[in-house]
Design a protein around this motif. Structure first.
Motif, PDB file in Angstrom:
ATOM      1  N   UNK A 157      55.109  65.212 -22.571  1.00 60.32           N
ATOM      2  CA  UNK A 157      54.298  65.776 -21.491  1.00 60.32           C
ATOM      3  C   UNK A 157      54.399  64.987 -20.202  1.00 60.32           C
ATOM      4  N   UNK A 193      62.187  69.145  -9.698  1.00 61.99           N
ATOM      5  CA  UNK A 193      62.541  70.478 -10.223  1.00 61.99           C
ATOM      6  C   UNK A 193      62.541  70.479 -11.743  1.00 61.99           C
ATOM      7  N   UNK A 242      60.814  68.454 -13.697  1.00 63.65           N
ATOM      8  CA  UNK A 242      59.424  68.356 -14.160  1.00 63.65           C
ATOM      9  C   UNK A 242      58.741  69.716 -14.063  1.00 63.65           C
ATOM     10  N   UNK A 243      59.056  70.459 -13.004  1.00 57.62           N
ATOM     11  CA  UNK A 243      58.458  71.789 -12.823  1.00 57.62           C
ATOM     12  C   UNK A 243      58.934  72.719 -13.927  1.00 57.62           C
ATOM     13  N   UNK A 244      60.225  72.730 -14.147  1.00 57.60           N
ATOM     14  CA  UNK A 244      60.813  73.617 -15.137  1.00 57.60           C
ATOM     15  C   UNK A 244      60.292  73.297 -16.539  1.00 57.60           C
ATOM     16  N   UNK A 293      57.549  71.572 -17.365  1.00 57.77           N
ATOM     17  CA  UNK A 293      56.106  71.356 -17.479  1.00 57.77           C
ATOM     18  C   UNK A 293      55.755  69.908 -17.836  1.00 57.77           C
ATOM     19  N   UNK A 294      56.206  69.021 -16.988  1.00 61.79           N
ATOM     20  CA  UNK A 294      55.932  67.601 -17.232  1.00 61.79           C
ATOM     21  C   UNK A 294      55.028  67.031 -16.144  1.00 61.79           C
ATOM     22  N   UNK A 295      54.183  66.122 -16.525  1.00 64.19           N
ATOM     23  CA  UNK A 295      53.306  65.380 -15.626  1.00 64.19           C
ATOM     24  C   UNK A 295      54.132  64.209 -15.088  1.00 64.19           C
ATOM     25  N   UNK A 316      55.246  75.897  -3.398  1.00 62.30           N
ATOM     26  CA  UNK A 316      55.529  76.252  -4.781  1.00 62.30           C
ATOM     27  C   UNK A 316      55.498  75.000  -5.657  1.00 62.30           C
ATOM     28  N   UNK A 317      55.970  73.898  -5.093  1.00 65.52           N
ATOM     29  CA  UNK A 317      55.929  72.620  -5.806  1.00 65.52           C
ATOM     30  C   UNK A 317      54.685  71.807  -5.454  1.00 65.52           C
ATOM     31  N   UNK A 348      52.736  70.673  -8.939  1.00 66.72           N
ATOM     32  CA  UNK A 348      53.176  69.538  -9.748  1.00 66.72           C
ATOM     33  C   UNK A 348      52.113  68.442  -9.762  1.00 66.72           C
ATOM     34  N   UNK A 349      51.743  68.034 -10.972  1.00 64.12           N
ATOM     35  CA  UNK A 349      50.794  66.926 -11.113  1.00 64.12           C
ATOM     36  C   UNK A 349      51.562  65.606 -11.013  1.00 64.12           C
ATOM     37  N   UNK A 378      47.204  66.998  -7.312  1.00 59.69           N
ATOM     38  CA  UNK A 378      47.088  68.209  -8.128  1.00 59.69           C
ATOM     39  C   UNK A 378      46.466  67.954  -9.497  1.00 59.69           C
ATOM     40  N   UNK A 379      45.597  66.978  -9.562  1.00 62.14           N
ATOM     41  CA  UNK A 379      44.931  66.748 -10.840  1.00 62.14           C
ATOM     42  C   UNK A 379      43.793  67.739 -10.998  1.00 62.14           C
ATOM     43  N   UNK A 380      43.711  68.331 -12.161  1.00 59.00           N
ATOM     44  CA  UNK A 380      42.626  69.236 -12.515  1.00 59.00           C
ATOM     45  C   UNK A 380      41.275  68.576 -12.192  1.00 59.00           C
ATOM     46  N   UNK A 425      53.059  78.441 -14.276  1.00 60.96           N
ATOM     47  CA  UNK A 425      52.991  77.088 -14.799  1.00 60.96           C
ATOM     48  C   UNK A 425      51.545  76.636 -14.797  1.00 60.96           C
ATOM     49  N   UNK A 459      48.527  73.797 -15.715  1.00 58.76           N
ATOM     50  CA  UNK A 459      48.477  72.349 -15.543  1.00 58.76           C
ATOM     51  C   UNK A 459      48.878  71.684 -16.856  1.00 58.76           C
TER      52      UNK A 459
END
Lengths: 434, 434
Positions: free
Chosen positions: A228, A253, A255-257, A259-261, A292-293, A297-298, A324-326, B10, B12
């Motif tokens: 993760x 890119x 990490x986006x693809x 789904x990595x923190x 978009x990023x 991205x977190x 971008x942290x929840x 995507x 979080x």
């Protein structure tokens, strides 16, 4: 207790067999057996034992002051003023140092750096950090609410890894780290019971990062855990490479693809020496890649007072910026850091000086710049020297040191040495069974 | 990424549903909702919002400097000298302050408090701590090798709890803590995934500790976990009691009988106010009980720079002394603390001054003693005042504050108030469904 008052046979409560198994798995080379041996040799030298050398030089850690680098005068003046505010009446201290100290003290309870601060760190320091980041990143906004002051970068890194660690067996959190690595990562991952996922830097291409290798590593890890998090150290520790803007874009890119923190350890951001190399912050590149990023991205970025031109490791100052942290997770983060009350206040104050250093027109500006430049030039020179000297030794080759404070040479052992070692090892086994 | 280059939907990576479940369980009242509300009210007051009061006084934490207590001059002089050694040439500083600073600096790499120290803490500081303990405990020996400097006492407590945490389900480590409690304990136990085992202090007997209650609590806990640790805070936080020598002996006997690891939080060791009360260290009592105990019972004692007459919370200085710890476990402890490199050096230096304070004949002695006595007298007076004033309020009763920095009153709510609150609560529910 038995009837005659004697204690029953009582074993130890805490033994290696009954202790936290994750702690046992921790391996921390930076302070491991080689360091222990060095300390022992140092002690022997002090006691007068004769050796073919007189001094142990410890190059296992970026400890600039221990290696003779002088502290920045302005920083230490402000620290003295904060420690002993009676000095604010002393005309030996420049006005800008006094102003910084007054501002920090006014933000402290009872005007004392001996008071606790809020757990996230002193308000005005977090504002200064945000302004510094904004300046550094060409105006991309930074929110003081996203800044957490820390006890050195290590503290921040462990805290974020702690938030991310969950699951059992195949669902356990996997943490991708670069190899060769900085052992804080492997140690913390072991301690938390997460899974270490190695990706290898490319020594042939000056320790650069290949996306195909990230892909390979991720694929393999997915067989046995839940990767993760992707950790990046730039400039690199211990390999000294500086990532290109393109490489950072590719990593984002990826990490986006996948789904990595993202965790970006950027504590060497001022330590860039090689021609054509430049530091690009992950935050800046992320925001330049568009909403978009930048909205998704977190990312957490770490900085500290310990490296760059300051080298103030002992103060344990640092900050992290969370992006971008929840919001609910952020509340949990705030709660978690509050358990340790607050980061050391002298370290917080020093962090403030780093991000709010003397400006043109201020009395300390020239001395500050002179000292800063001297340190960075000396480091650049040493980087070059280390590389050159290592490369003159037969069997040792070393990549150019583009940044940070380390060189990571390759040592090729001659076949004869390997054979001799094998024989010696056999003898050792024989001895141990004898 | 989809073919048109847009990112797929995507979520979080890190949400409250996918984060470390132990962190979620952490509850930390000292910095919890009441503090948040206080901060909000403070902000409103600053913004000019009218309230029936003008100031918020935060009494949720022992933060002496924030409440107006002045730092000890000698300590701060040495801190200024360590921060900015050019001041060593300044004749405004007394010789004993300069000597302390020189000694500390000579123990630091490159003579700078900006260098890392060994992970266990500066050698000469650990020696001074051992000498202090030996003096305090009437000559019972203390070994510098058993001293670990820490980032405040909290850091030491968490580290030892971490070593002790193991097992799953019914074999999970249970940690016995006193209720009312200091929330660091419950928070750390939750974070580590250990089991909190409550034992209740006796409010009727001035918050004293009954062995029968320890026994009850232990028995109950053994049904569902493996209680291995007994935590004691003396003088008590937040209940302000001071344990008698007899009580400490009984606790040690209990720990011996039940095979428990002892953790003694003794950060208020100088904060004893009530007539007839005296601080007895667990170490001293343990050793006076004879070799049957002193060679067997595993004990860790914690101290810090934050409380007593110093109140230097912001420096995050502290130490722990480990007694009868298994040698292999000690090696694991040394490895574990090395991951965070070293405790903050200003805090280490301050800890040194606390255990190596001005002595009769030294130039700073009189001022130091005057300041120290003034702080401790003021605290004693406030302890008395708090108790008396609370006891004048109908519905509030409060035990005498024997020590530490807290009073823990009992508030009896009148039946009518409870009834009114019930009605108000019903209205709230109606409103939220309206």
């Amino acid at each position: 207790m038995s009837e005659n008052g004697a204690l029953p046979h009582r074993g130890r409560v805490l033994t290696v067999d009954t202790m936290n198994p994750n702690v046992k798995k921790v391996d921390y080379a930076v302070r491991g057996p080689i360091v222990q041996r060095a300390l022992q040799i140092e002690k022997e030298l002090k006691e007068g034992v004769k050796k073919p050398f007189e001094e142990v030089i410890k190059a296992n850690i970026g400890d600039a002051h221990a290696m003779g680098q002088r502290p920045i005068t302005f920083f230490r003046q402000v620290m003295a003023l904060c420690s002993y505010p009676q000095l604010l009446d002393d005309n030996k201290f420049p006005e800008d140092a006094k102003n910084r100290a007054r501002r920090i003290l006014q933000s402290c309870g009872g005007n004392s750096i001996g008071a606790y601060t809020t757990s996230q760190g002193i308000d005005c320091v977090r504002h200064d950090v945000a302004k510094y980041i904004q300046r550094r990143d060409g105006g991309i906004p930074s929110d003081p609410d996203n800044i957490y002051l820390t006890t050195g970068a290590s503290d921040g890194i462990v805290t974020i890894l702690k938030l991310l660690t969950t699951g059992e067996g195949r669902t356990r959190t996997g943490v991708m780290i670069s190899i060769p690595q900085y052992p804080l990562y492997s140690a913390s991952i072991a301690e938390l019971g997460a899974v270490q996922v190695n990706y290898y830097l490319n020594e042939e291409k000056c320790w650069s990062l290949d996306i195909s290798e990230l892909q390979r590593s991720l694929q393999a890890a997915r067989e046995h855990c839940n990767p993760r998090v992707l950790c990046i150290i730039n400039p690199g520790n211990p390999t000294g490479q500086v990532q290109s803007r393109q490489c950072i874009e590719d990593v984002i890119r990826f990490a986006a693809k996948e789904n990595l923190f993202l965790m970006a350890d950027e504590v060497y951001q001022d330590n860039v020496y090689a021609e054509g190399c430049e530091f690009h912050s992950f935050k800046k590149v992320l925001f330049e890649m568009g909403p978009e990023y930048s909205r998704k991205i977190e990312l957490v970025s770490f900085h500290s007072t310990s490296k760059c031109y300051m080298g103030e490791c002992g103060f344990r100052g640092g900050y992290m910026e969370v992006i971008n942290m929840d919001q609910e997770v952020k509340a949990q983060l705030s709660k978690l850091v509050s358990v340790r009350l607050c980061p050391p206040v002298p370290g917080q104050a020093l962090m403030d000086l780093v991000v709010n250093c003397p400006q043109p027109g201020e009395p300390s500006y020239q001395t500050f710049m002179k000292e800063r430049t001297a340190v960075l030039s000396a480091l650049a020179e040493k980087a070059k020297l280390t590389e050159e000297i290592l490369n003159t030794v037969p069997g040792i080759s070393c990549n150019p040191v583009q940044g940070a404070m380390y060189s990571f040479p390759r040592i090729t052992l001659p076949q004869r040495a390997i054979n001799e070692a094998k024989v010696a090892l056999c003898h050792m086994f024989f001895m141990s069974f004898a």
